[in-house]
Design a protein around this motif. Structure first.
Motif, short mmCIF file in Angstrom:
data_model
loop_
_atom_site.label_atom_id
_atom_site.label_comp_id
_atom_site.label_asym_id
_atom_site.label_seq_id
_atom_site.Cartn_x
_atom_site.Cartn_y
_atom_site.Cartn_z
N ILE A 196 4.44 14.41 -11.45
CA ILE A 196 5.32 14.50 -12.61
C ILE A 196 5.35 13.09 -13.20
O ILE A 196 5.52 12.10 -12.49
N GLY B 149 -9.55 8.96 -8.92
CA GLY B 149 -9.71 7.53 -9.18
C GLY B 149 -9.07 7.16 -10.50
O GLY B 149 -8.37 7.96 -11.13
N LEU C 102 -9.17 5.89 -14.44
CA LEU C 102 -9.95 5.68 -15.65
C LEU C 102 -9.78 4.22 -16.00
O LEU C 102 -8.66 3.72 -16.05
N MET D 106 -6.67 1.98 -16.66
CA MET D 106 -6.16 2.29 -17.98
C MET D 106 -4.65 2.48 -17.89
O MET D 106 -4.15 3.22 -17.05
N1 MSP Z 1 6.34 9.53 -11.70
C1 MSP Z 1 5.35 9.13 -10.77
C2 MSP Z 1 4.77 10.32 -10.05
C3 MSP Z 1 5.74 11.15 -9.30
S1 MSP Z 1 5.01 12.54 -8.55
C4 MSP Z 1 6.17 13.15 -7.54
C5 MSP Z 1 4.24 8.39 -11.51
N2 MSP Z 1 4.13 8.67 -12.81
S2 MSP Z 1 3.06 8.04 -13.81
O1 MSP Z 1 3.47 8.41 -15.13
O2 MSP Z 1 2.88 6.65 -13.55
O3 MSP Z 1 1.74 8.86 -13.60
C6 MSP Z 1 0.97 8.64 -12.51
C7 MSP Z 1 -0.25 9.53 -12.53
O4 MSP Z 1 -0.91 9.56 -13.80
C8 MSP Z 1 -1.28 8.96 -11.61
O5 MSP Z 1 -1.04 9.23 -10.28
C9 MSP Z 1 -2.51 9.65 -12.12
O6 MSP Z 1 -2.53 10.96 -11.67
C10 MSP Z 1 -2.30 9.57 -13.61
N3 MSP Z 1 -2.83 8.32 -14.16
C11 MSP Z 1 -2.15 7.33 -14.80
N4 MSP Z 1 -3.01 6.36 -15.19
C12 MSP Z 1 -4.25 6.70 -14.79
C13 MSP Z 1 -5.52 6.15 -14.96
N5 MSP Z 1 -5.75 5.05 -15.61
N6 MSP Z 1 -6.56 6.84 -14.45
C14 MSP Z 1 -6.41 8.02 -13.79
N7 MSP Z 1 -5.23 8.56 -13.62
C15 MSP Z 1 -4.13 7.92 -14.07
O7 MSP Z 1 3.53 7.64 -10.89
#
Ligand code: MSP
Length: 547
Positions: free
Chosen positions: A20, A305, A307, A314
């Motif tokens: 989330i 992984g 991006l 990213m």
């Molecule tokens: N809120 C927490 C997650 C809680 S789950 C119980 C969080 N949120 S976040 O908005 O930071 O989103 C994290 C997720 O977004 C990452 O784990 C990944 O799945 C995705 N990504 C965010 N930036 C990313 C990249 N640059 N590349 C790939 N996935 C990325 O952490």
């Protein structure tokens, strides 16, 4: 929102979740990457005929959101409401994400259950009161260990930085409640041993194993210095640590403590998709919490992984201004969904570039796939008035296509459906597309047509040539019928266009109902199907952009 297969009622759903996401800002390419992957995975399983549950949502508590809202002069709730409605949900709709539910951690259905869960742990003696002091990264919402911090330079000279966000950590000292995580190390190691597929890919599993083997510290699960969170039920001065609150979404969203039937039919998750930055929360803390409460553990945590842009993860700050919508405006939604999964091995880091996207779009989508579809449509219309002929003269060349399809289907099913190797599965389908193109090039139906059509070259069309021409076009159209089925989870709109132009629906029914297991059954598209030219599947790119 997608309907689930009603024929499967009573069995447990194949349950997939995304993280989330924090709503401190609008979604970017990295968030969309994980969400599209989950969508393809769940659509694939739907087409296997399984009952499926796909969950995504937003993480709305904690300091990060609170500070962002303050900086914009609104309450955190107002901020979250606005972002969810104006940015997050619209992007998922735009990208054709077929999630079955969208959970927000500020919803009562979630917060009530979070309190109950934590109260349970407290009653069981899993939580105690203690003190902690250490460096904290608000970006991660996590205490860091001194050893992992980086030394700041330039504007941050003399400060210690978070290794992920590259921003200064803050020293926090708090009287908090702690979860006895340290007691779960041996149980977790036993669990990983017994379930080798629990953490994937292998690199992620190794990271988790070595982390747990070093010994776990107890985990601070409350905060008393701010109040944007779920209240600790037995102590009004504390809110529950945002990660404990957030992880529980996977349970609260499927009826934990509220809807026993739904919970029994969904829990536990089969796959938690996470970025590798949040692997430990999902592969260490989360199973320990569930063990502490006696709940069944998830099947798999799969870490994707990052991006990358210019060698960096990213993120909001280094996005170089590229929004998902910029790419979909240029390449279209389906090409967008396809590209990131096709070009980057899921589980590994990958870089995005306009050049690479442009190149793959042109060569694989427009030239290989799009041209094949338009050639077959155009020739069937030209030579048979759009009435798909039967294939009376099938021989060894056709058998190569039949076998190629069986191979592509089995490969794609195993790789996408079981292994989350999206790149490998998509490649198997596109290799098949190449085979069909080669088949047409070698069979030269346009030449056969000269001998087949009365008056075209010879005075009378030869029956042999007519049979060959019919066979070639039937074979290519039937191959495309299967391609539409296999690519539907990846490119729903384009596959639908193809399905329509092949005239498949009247005989075979809606595309979404086609089963993967039947995709390679040769001869499903009946002779007599009304084939039309159809729209160009992948139009030439306008204004070729390069960066
Ligand atoms: N809120 C927490 C997650 C809680 S789950 C119980 C969080 N949120 S976040 O908005 O930071 O989103 C994290 C997720 O977004 C990452 O784990 C990944 O799945 C995705 N990504 C965010 N930036 C990313 C990249 N640059 N590349 C790939 N996935 C990325 O952490």
């Amino acid at each position: 929102m997608a309907a689930t297969g009603e024929e499967q009622q009573g069995t447990k759903a194949f349950y997939v979740s995304t993280p989330i996401y924090y709503v401190n800002d609008a979604p970017h390419l990295g968030h969309a990457y994980t969400t599209v992957a989950g969508d393809v995975l769940t659509r694939w399983h739907r087409q296997r005929g399984e009952k499926v549950w796909y969950l995504t949502g937003t993480d709305e508590h904690g300091q990060k959101i609170m500070r962002t809202a303050e900086a914009h002069g609104v309450t955190p709730q107002e901020w979250c409401d606005k972002l969810v409605e104006e940015a997050w949900k619209p992007l998922w709709e735009h990208l054709e994400i077929a999630n079955d539910d969208f959970i927000r951690t500020t919803e009562k259905r979630h917060t009530d259950r979070v309190q109950e869960f934590v109260q349970d742990l407290y009653d069981k003696g899993e939580i105690y009161r203690g003190g902690y002091e250490g460096p904290y990264c608000v970006g991660c919402e996590e205490y860091k260990t001194p050893g992992e911090l980086l030394d700041g330079e330039g504007e941050y000279a003399g400060l210690k930085l978070c290794p992920i966000h590259k921003t200064p950590v803050e020293m926090l000292k708090e009287e908090n409640y702690f979860f006895k995580l340290s007691e779960y190390g041996p149980k977790l190691l036993e669990f990983y041993e017994a379930n080798p597929g629990f953490v994937q890919p292998e690199s992620a599993r190794n990271e988790v194993l070595s982390f747990v083997r070093q010994g776990l510290n107890d985990l601070s699960i409350s905060r008393s210095t701010f109040d944007w969170g779920v209240r600790v039920p037995w102590d009004d001065n504390h809110v529950i640590y945002v990660w404990i609150d957030a992880l529980l979404n996977y349970a609260t969203a499927v009826g934990y403590g509220a809807d026993e039937q739904k919970f029994a039919g969904t829990w536990p998750a089969d796959v938690h998709l996470v970025g590798k930055d949040i692997l430990r929360f999902h592969a260490v803390i989360w199973p320990a919490m569930l063990m502490a409460n006696g709940l069944p553990l998830p099947g798999k945590v799969f870490a994707n992984g990052w991006l990358m842009v210019g060698g960096e993860k990213m993120s909001k700050s280094n996005l170089t201004g590229i929004k998902p919508q910029d790419l979909t405006d240029h390449f279209g939604v389906d090409a967008y969904r396809w590209y990131f999964l096709r070009a980057i091995q899921y589980g590994q880091d990958g870089s995005f570039s306009w050049e690479d996207f442009t190149h793959r779009y042109t060569s694989e989508l427009a030239n290989d796939f799009g041209n094949l579809a338009s050639r077959v449509g155009a020739m069937t219309v030209k030579y048979f008035d759009g009435d798909l002929p039967a294939a009376p003269a099938a021989g060894p060349a056709e058998q190569v296509i039949v076998d190629g399809l069986a191979h592509a289907t089995a490969e794609a099913d195993r790789r996408i459906g079981d292994e989350l190797d999206f790149a490998g599965g998509i490649a198997a389908v596109f290799d098949f597309i190449k085979k069909v193109n080669l088949y047409l090039t070698e069979q030269e139906p346009w030449k056969v047509a000269k001998a087949a059509i009365p008056g075209a070259a010879d005075a009378a069309g030869s029956p042999e040539a007519q049979a060959r021409l019919a066979t070639i076009l039937y074979t290519a159209a039937e191959a495309l019928r299967a391609v539409a089925v296999l690519l539907h989870p990846v490119m729903p709109a384009t596959s639908q266009q193809l399905w329509t132009s092949l005239g498949a629906e009247p005989a075979l029914g809606p595309l979404a109902d086609q089963r993967i297991a039947e995709a390679a059954e040769w001869g499903r598209l009946p002779a007599g199907a009304r084939v039309t030219k159809g729209a160009i599947l992948f139009p030439r790119l306008e204004d070729p952009k390069t960066d």
